[in-house]
Motif scaffolding. Structure first.
Motif, short mmCIF file in Angstrom:
data_model
loop_
_atom_site.label_atom_id
_atom_site.label_comp_id
_atom_site.label_asym_id
_atom_site.label_seq_id
_atom_site.Cartn_x
_atom_site.Cartn_y
_atom_site.Cartn_z
N ARG A 106 -0.26 -9.18 14.49
CA ARG A 106 0.64 -10.05 15.61
C ARG A 106 -0.21 -9.79 16.97
N GLY A 107 -1.41 -9.77 16.39
CA GLY A 107 -2.56 -8.95 18.42
C GLY A 107 -2.85 -8.04 18.57
N ASP A 108 -2.89 -7.84 19.77
CA ASP A 108 -3.30 -6.66 20.60
C ASP A 108 -2.72 -7.35 21.90
N GLU A 109 -2.16 -7.74 21.35
CA GLU A 109 -1.66 -8.51 23.73
C GLU A 109 -0.46 -7.82 22.93
N GLY A 110 1.05 -8.62 24.05
CA GLY A 110 1.94 -7.17 24.13
C GLY A 110 2.56 -6.70 24.83
N THR A 111 4.03 -6.29 26.01
CA THR A 111 3.83 -5.71 26.50
C THR A 111 3.54 -4.34 26.58
N GLY A 112 3.64 -3.61 27.98
CA GLY A 112 3.16 -2.42 27.65
C GLY A 112 3.62 -1.36 26.97
N TRP A 113 4.67 -1.57 26.34
CA TRP A 113 4.61 -0.44 24.92
C TRP A 113 4.71 -0.71 24.53
N SER A 114 4.27 -2.16 23.87
CA SER A 114 4.43 -2.63 22.38
C SER A 114 2.51 -2.02 22.42
N ARG A 115 1.93 -2.35 23.36
CA ARG A 115 0.53 -2.31 22.74
C ARG A 115 0.72 -0.30 22.80
N ALA A 116 1.26 0.24 23.58
CA ALA A 116 0.91 1.93 22.51
C ALA A 116 1.62 1.50 21.56
N TRP A 117 3.18 1.05 21.34
CA TRP A 117 3.45 1.76 19.52
C TRP A 117 1.85 0.85 18.67
N ILE A 167 -0.57 0.69 18.95
CA ILE A 167 -1.82 2.36 19.59
C ILE A 167 -1.91 3.61 17.97
N CYS A 168 -0.18 3.44 18.10
CA CYS A 168 -0.12 4.72 16.88
C CYS A 168 -0.08 3.90 15.44
N PHE A 169 0.15 2.75 14.96
CA PHE A 169 -0.01 2.05 14.20
C PHE A 169 -2.67 2.27 13.32
N LEU A 185 -6.34 -1.03 21.64
CA LEU A 185 -5.17 -1.47 22.55
C LEU A 185 -4.98 0.06 23.16
N LEU A 186 -5.81 0.90 23.03
CA LEU A 186 -5.23 2.01 24.08
C LEU A 186 -6.19 0.94 25.17
N LYS A 187 -7.54 0.41 25.70
CA LYS A 187 -7.89 -0.50 26.50
C LYS A 187 -7.27 -1.54 26.81
N ASN A 188 -6.69 -1.77 26.22
CA ASN A 188 -5.36 -3.07 26.71
C ASN A 188 -4.56 -2.94 27.17
N LEU A 189 -4.05 -1.45 26.63
CA LEU A 189 -2.99 -0.68 27.65
C LEU A 189 -3.18 -0.38 29.07
N LEU A 190 -4.63 -0.21 29.38
CA LEU A 190 -4.78 0.61 30.66
C LEU A 190 -5.44 -0.89 31.14
N LEU A 227 5.03 7.05 27.88
CA LEU A 227 5.00 8.37 26.55
C LEU A 227 4.09 7.76 24.99
N GLY A 228 4.34 6.44 24.80
CA GLY A 228 3.99 6.13 24.51
C GLY A 228 2.33 6.13 23.59
N GLY A 229 1.55 6.11 24.94
CA GLY A 229 0.27 5.87 24.80
C GLY A 229 -0.48 7.49 24.50
N THR A 230 0.49 8.15 25.40
CA THR A 230 -0.03 9.62 25.01
C THR A 230 -0.26 9.59 23.90
N ALA A 231 1.36 9.94 22.74
CA ALA A 231 1.59 9.91 21.78
C ALA A 231 0.40 9.39 21.15
N GLY A 232 -0.26 7.74 21.60
CA GLY A 232 -0.92 7.53 20.20
C GLY A 232 -2.40 8.20 20.33
N VAL A 233 -2.68 8.58 22.00
CA VAL A 233 -4.26 9.33 21.82
C VAL A 233 -4.21 10.49 21.01
N ALA A 234 -2.23 11.37 20.88
CA ALA A 234 -2.24 12.51 19.79
C ALA A 234 -2.35 12.47 18.45
N GLU A 235 -2.17 10.86 18.04
CA GLU A 235 -2.07 10.39 16.58
C GLU A 235 -3.24 10.31 15.98
#
Length: 780
Positions: free
Chosen positions: A625-636, A638-640, A653-658, A689-697
């Motif tokens: 799938r790769g590390d690009e994508g829309t903002g929310w896709s990158r957040a998801w 991170i969690c994966f 992925l967090l860096k990509n999101l930012l 919010l997905g990015g925040t969850a990703g950091v917690a995960e």
């Protein structure tokens, strides 16, 4: 060329009404007024929202009410759907997906115009809309230039400040929206002369009454003989030493040193009499002084925000970095300030965009600046609204999960009708898009609108809430939602002929397509992998809930029997987890949705202990799938990667999101906007919010039978500490780590239990009574 982003620095003690101590102030500071909406700082109390540009001569404040929707309840059934369902299923069973899809275009869609293909403001589905603008025009005693401009959002206090000097005179504006008093409050210090107006592009009447400036109107229902939503908003100015002049449609204040602006709004969706609601709340607010209002606001907000703390690394002594410098320092040197701040910002946005007695955050949370909000600002059930709530439990904001669960309860009645009218089934179901009016039917375009597991995914949130809270009273109340969602699939799934598996049909793998042959692209299928995972988990949690409650043993047996006929997780010849029932070739291998990894996150089907043989297939799938994508896709993603235990890839992925979302040419791309809003683009809050969850995960997981501390710690985060993270089983955990190793853990149990704690490549078992706390120390 520098990207279009403003400066942010840490500036402790900036906000004047601060009353509590914090371990680290998270202040976002701009050195110029906002030039675009995505530079404005958001304020909200879960009902009212404001975003000010901080202008000097003219200040524009965008206003929002979480309940302000056009449209209304409608009949979305389509009598052709049930008639055509047997033929659609027959074609799918014969592998003629393209013909099935073409028939669905004609018959198996919602009645009417659905969500209007994203133009819901013109159809009965409706649209979340901006309330309008408050416009303040200032007059100054001199024409000197402005110096020392600061515009700040204090995340710790949910307060915005603007201050500057002009002609040697200091000006200051403070604003917050009180959760307890349900009013927006601004304090301005001068000398001051200004006029205040309210404006809405349509459906608005603005006038003054005896004590303020009123804006009221009624939105379109887009249906005959059905009244649209009514709203009422009011602004008032209070001053001790100046005179407020009431014009026909403005308030003017001339010559004072201090002034207060109060604002409130309401709709007849949230209360019977919006005008009374607004006037009662404004009157009550004005009877208190500013400090009392501010203290009420701070007490309610701190009770939520202060539950969790996170500090990664050591902050640099120079606190005067602009955001561009922070951003560059993060991108080039991995300074942890920005990702840590982003984590706290997500918590701030969640607290600010929902409250227990109203609607859950929509695609844009609470904040919209247009009449036709992108994608109607609605509730997308195939990932987005669920992602909005991923931080709720782990980040100790469990009660903010309840608006989504109550929203789900309100969908059940409509969902029963959808189940009956479209599938001839019992139970309830919902598809991809929804709104406050209870829309549950398939969307108007089968390529994305046919997925029927939206309601099941929502039902799983009720179980997750129970897992974290261990609240059996809640579970008893929520059990019917889960049971009826499972009942739908028990009736509606069909048997495919090759392996005699039970499958959903028709459905899709959101929102991807596959090649049926070398030239035919199709989305409609049967038994997508995501569906199998969601329904499997739904059946499991219904059975577990029934056992806890001592109910429905026979029904649980029927679910377990049906589940034994579900398709297994399959791996392609290239080693990827298979997305569809058959090994189709994707039209878009790097598609933003990675729906077939639902079972990895947020689900719990795929774990190292349950399915170790599939972890590599998940990893290869993500690489494809790769590390690009829309903002929310990158957040998801991170969690994966966090669930796979790969902290460095999650960090990537967090860096990509930012990545800054504003291009040098002024266009927008995926990443993060100047005010830290996530860019799809446009703005969608799910990425935040997905990015925040990703950091917690990355820091704590509790889905695979134990509390796993630092399961995906990046190499750049060698030292840190967190406080107040929650886990399944009702535990609250604090942790300190140094050089990548856990040094100290404090665990508190709300209801008592036995907890396995995994860290530093070892496990400990801790037994706690209800309300008991234990401190664990770890040596090198």
């Amino acid at each position: 060329m520098k990207p279009l982003i403003f400066g942010i620095v840490l500036l402790a003690g900036l906000v004047g009404c601060r009353t509590s101590e914090q371990p680290e102030p998270w202040n976002l500071i701009s050195t110029a007024p906002a030039q675009i909406w995505e530079e404005c700082f958001p304020l909200g109390n879960g009902h009212l929202g404001m975003m000010s540009d901080g202008g000097i001569e003219k200040e524009t404040i965008v206003l929002n009410d979480i309940t302000l929707w056009s449209g209304g309840p409608g009949n979305d059934s389509n009598p052709l759907a049930l008639q055509s369902l047997p033929e659609i299923q027959r074609l799918l069973l014969e592998g003629r997906n393209d013909e099935a899809q073409n028939l669905m275009y004609e018959t198996f869609v919602c009645g009417g115009k659905g969500s209007g293909h994203g133009q819901g403001a013109k159809v009965p589905f409706g649209c979340y809309q901006t309330l309008g603008n408050m416009i303040i025009e200032y007059q100054y005693p001199n024409a000197d230039s402005v110096t020392d401009y600061k515009r700040a959002l204090c995340l710790n206090d949910a307060t915005v400040l603007v201050r500057f000097e002009k002609g040697g005179i200091r000006y200051r504006r403070e604003a917050f929206i009180s959760r307890t008093d349900d009013v927006a409050v601004m304090r301005l210090t001068g000398p001051l002369s200004f006029s205040l107006g309210l404006f809405r592009e349509e459906k608005a009447s603005v006038f003054t009454d005896v004590d303020g400036l009123v804006m009221r109107g009624q939105l379109d229902s887009n249906m005959e003989d059905v009244e649209g939503m009514r709203y009422y908003a009011k602004a008032q100015i209070v001053t001790k030493d100046g005179e407020v002049i009431f014009g026909d449609s403005t308030l003017t204040l001339d010559g004072t040193s201090e002034a207060y602006i109060y604002f409130c709004a309401a709709t007849d969706f949230m209360c019977d009499n919006p005008e009374e609601y607004v006037n009662v709340h404004l009157k009550a607010a004005k009877e208190k002084d500013f400090n009392a209002l501010c203290n009420n606001h701070l007490k309610a907000y701190h009770e939520l925000f202060d539950r969790v703390e996170l500090q990664i690394g050591e902050q640099k002594e120079n606190q005067d970095f602009t955001l561009y410098e922070h951003w560059q320092d993060f991108l080039e040197n991995d300074n942890p300030w920005l990702p840590t701040c982003y984590f706290h910002y997500g918590r701030y946005l969640l607290i600010s965009s929902t409250r227990e007695d109203l609607l859950p955050p929509n695609l844009q949370g609470l904040w919209a600046n247009t009449i036709q909000t992108p994608w109607n600002g609605d509730y997308h059930l195939n990932i987005n609204v669920e992602m909005n709530h991923w931080p709720c439990e782990v980040c100790n904001l469990s009660e903010l999960h309840l608006p989504l669960i109550r929203f789900t309860e309100r969908l059940v009645l409509s969902g029963r009708k959808t189940a009956c009218d479209f599938y001839g089934a019992r139970g309830w179901t919902a598809h991809v898009v929804s709104n406050p009016w209870g829309f549950t039917a398939p969307g108007e375009h089968p390529s994305w609108g046919a997925t029927n597991t939206g309601g099941a995914w929502l039902a799983l949130h009720a179980w997750q809430h129970y897992q974290f809270t261990q609240d059996t009273v809640f579970l008893k109340e929520a059990y019917p939602i889960m049971k009826e969602a499972a009942l739908f699939f028990l009736v509606a799934m069909i048997e495919e002929p090759e392996h005699h598996w039970l499958v959903t049909a028709p459905t899709t793998s959101p929102e991807n397509a596959f090649w049926l042959n070398d030239s035919t692209s199709v989305s409609v299928c049967m038994g997508s992998t995501m569906d199998v995972q969601i329904v499997s988990e739904l059946y499991d949690v219904v059975c577990q809930s029934a056992a806890i409650l001592g109910a429905d043993a026979a029904f649980s047996d029927s679910l377990q029997n049906a589940k034994s006929y579900f398709p297994p997780m399959q791996v392609t010849g290239q080693g990827y987890l298979q997305e569809w029932l058959r090994d189709y070739k994707e039209v878009e291998p790097q598609h933003r949705h990675v729906s077939h990894l639902f079972g990895l996150y947020p689900g719990t089907t795929l774990t190292p202990s349950k399915t170790p043989e599939l972890m590599e297939a998940c990893r290869l799938t993500l690489l494809r799938r790769g590390d690009e994508g829309t903002g929310w896709s990158r957040a998801w993603k991170i969690c994966f990667w966090a669930r796979l235990g790969d902290g460095d890839h999650a960090y990537r992925l967090l860096k990509n999101l930012l990545q800054p979302a504003i291009r040098p040419d002024g266009g927008h791309k995926a990443g993060t906007y100047p005010n830290l809003f996530c860019a799809h683009p446009p703005f969608q809050i799910d990425g935040n919010l997905g990015g925040t969850a990703g950091v917690a995960e990355m820091l704590v997981q509790s889905h695979d039978g134990c509390i796993n501390l630092l399961p995906a710690l990046p190499a750049h985060w060698r030292d840190g500490a967190f406080k107040g993270f929650c886990t399944r089983g009702g535990a609250v955990v604090d942790c300190i780590w140094r050089d990548g190793k856990v040094k100290q853990v404090v665990i508190f149990s709300r209801h008592g239990g036995t907890y396995r704690i995994r860290c530093n490549e070892a496990e400990r078992c801790v037994v706690l009574r209800a309300g008991e706390t234990k401190r664990l120390r770890f040596r090198d």
